[in-house]
Motif scaffolding. Structure first.
Motif, short mmCIF file in Angstrom:
data_model
loop_
_atom_site.label_atom_id
_atom_site.label_comp_id
_atom_site.label_asym_id
_atom_site.label_seq_id
_atom_site.Cartn_x
_atom_site.Cartn_y
_atom_site.Cartn_z
N PRO A 1 -9.46 3.44 -7.20
CA PRO A 1 -8.55 3.60 -6.11
C PRO A 1 -8.60 2.84 -4.83
O PRO A 1 -7.32 2.40 -4.40
CB PRO A 1 -8.99 5.08 -5.69
N ALA B 1 -0.83 1.55 -12.20
CA ALA B 1 -0.94 2.46 -11.28
C ALA B 1 -0.68 1.88 -9.89
O ALA B 1 -0.41 2.29 -8.90
CB ALA B 1 -2.56 2.78 -11.31
N LEU B 2 -0.75 0.70 -9.84
CA LEU B 2 -0.43 -0.20 -8.69
C LEU B 2 1.38 0.06 -8.34
O LEU B 2 1.55 0.49 -7.18
CB LEU B 2 -0.34 -1.67 -8.73
N ALA C 1 5.33 4.94 -4.27
CA ALA C 1 5.01 6.34 -3.65
C ALA C 1 4.91 5.82 -2.05
O ALA C 1 4.99 6.60 -0.98
CB ALA C 1 3.99 7.07 -4.14
N SER C 2 4.71 4.53 -1.78
CA SER C 2 4.16 4.13 -0.36
C SER C 2 5.42 4.29 0.61
O SER C 2 5.04 4.20 1.73
CB SER C 2 3.72 2.79 -0.25
N VAL D 1 -1.73 -2.62 -2.54
CA VAL D 1 -0.69 -2.09 -2.03
C VAL D 1 -0.73 -2.60 -0.59
O VAL D 1 0.44 -3.31 -0.24
CB VAL D 1 -0.44 -0.71 -2.07
N GLN E 1 3.03 2.84 -9.56
CA GLN E 1 3.29 4.12 -8.87
C GLN E 1 2.83 4.13 -7.48
O GLN E 1 3.77 4.88 -6.92
CB GLN E 1 2.22 4.83 -9.95
N GLN E 2 1.78 3.47 -7.08
CA GLN E 2 1.48 3.72 -5.78
C GLN E 2 2.29 3.06 -4.74
O GLN E 2 2.73 3.47 -3.60
CB GLN E 2 -0.18 3.47 -5.24
N LEU F 1 -4.84 5.89 -12.10
CA LEU F 1 -5.09 6.91 -10.95
C LEU F 1 -5.65 8.24 -11.26
O LEU F 1 -6.46 8.91 -10.92
CB LEU F 1 -4.22 6.70 -9.97
N ILE G 1 -6.47 -0.34 -5.87
CA ILE G 1 -5.14 -0.01 -5.84
C ILE G 1 -4.54 -0.09 -4.39
O ILE G 1 -3.68 -0.74 -3.99
CB ILE G 1 -4.56 1.13 -6.50
N ASP G 2 -5.36 0.49 -3.48
CA ASP G 2 -4.97 0.61 -1.82
C ASP G 2 -4.92 -0.69 -1.52
O ASP G 2 -3.96 -1.12 -0.62
CB ASP G 2 -6.02 1.23 -1.37
#
Ligand code: 6PG
Length: 253
Positions: A13, A45-46, A52-53, A20, A48-49, A252, A16-17
């Protein structure tokens, strides 16, 4: 390699944060932001995030680092995955531009020159970021271990592929390759095109890949594609960011 390349270890996680945040920080480029992004499981997952960002992705041009020579509707397609995980769920005005490496040609070797032209038109200069994964054999994008094949003339019928040995056909920015284990035809950005970037990041997951990377880093004249990538990156003055996560899944949820 002339300088030490540091491995940053993060939980998945946190990785990925971090990515992003890196991408969001690039999105205010006046001429838009161009990113070359790995295929496979690494970026899912990157994407997807990132979706969503709520970041302003309409200024982003995204180029897969390589493509499996399958329909974009095939689960194996990198472009298909980018479309499913990032582009399609966004409203049209917020969608990034996606440069396809796939054409209607029967084989990647027949598509290399068209895709090279398409890529050069879409991204005439450097990427702001090239973000790669790595296979357990040390490949990056679809640059697999094994001697490159010098192209006679683009469009020549590629020689029969000796099972288990990667064969490549090259142009300046794209190459046609074959996944050595499966024989799957691939089209990949070339090493030189991947390195025409302002920043390079490599993401690896799991203990096995970490061992492969560390062996590659320890061998200054190693021929593994990941070793050639990192050595060439340093020779170009890039300070590659190498991220490692113990999480094998790269998911994730
Ligand atoms: C591809 C990739 C490839 C990938 C590595 C890691 O199309 O498969 O571009 O280079 O990044 O093989 O794959 P995973 O993320 O699935 O481990």
């Amino acid at each position: 390699m002339n300088e030490v390349i540091w491995l940053t270890q993060l939980s998945f996680p946190a990785l990925i944060d971090t990515l992003v945040e890196r991408i969001e920080a690039l999105l205010d480029e006046p001429h838009g932001t161009r990113i070359a992004l790995a295929g496979g499981r690494t970026p899912r997952a990157l994407l997807q995030q990132l979706r969503a960002s709520g970041a302003p992705l309409h200024t982003l041009t995204l180029v897969p680092t390589d493509e499996r020579w399958v329909s974009v509707h095939d689960a194996q397609s990198n472009e298909g995955m980018f479309r499913r995980e990032l582009v399609a769920p966004l409203e049209a005005a917020l969608q990034p531009r996606l440069v396809s490496l796939k054409t209607t040609a029967a084989t990647p070797a027949e598509a290399v020159s068209e895709v090279a032209r398409r890529l050069d038109l879409a991204v005439p200069g450097d990427f702001e970021l090239t973000l790669l994964g790595m296979g357990a054999d040390g490949h990056v994008a679809s640059l697999f271990p094994g001697p490159p094949m010098t192209l006679g003339a683009i469009g020549d019928a590629p020689p029969r592929n000796t099972r288990g040995r990667a064969r490549r056909w090259t142009s300046a920015s794209c190459i046609a390759a074959v996944q050595p284990e499966t024989g799957q035809p691939r089209l990949s950005l070339s090493l030189s095109r991947l390195l025409r970037t302002r920043a390079l990041a490599l993401l690896i997951n799991g203990a096995d890949k970490r061992r492969v990377l560390q062996a590659a880093l320890a061998d200054p004249i190693g021929e593994l594609p990941v070793a050639q990538l990192l050595r060439s990156a340093q020779a170009r003055g890039l300070n590659p960011a190498v991220y490692w996560t113990a999480d094998e899944s790269m998911e994730l949820a």
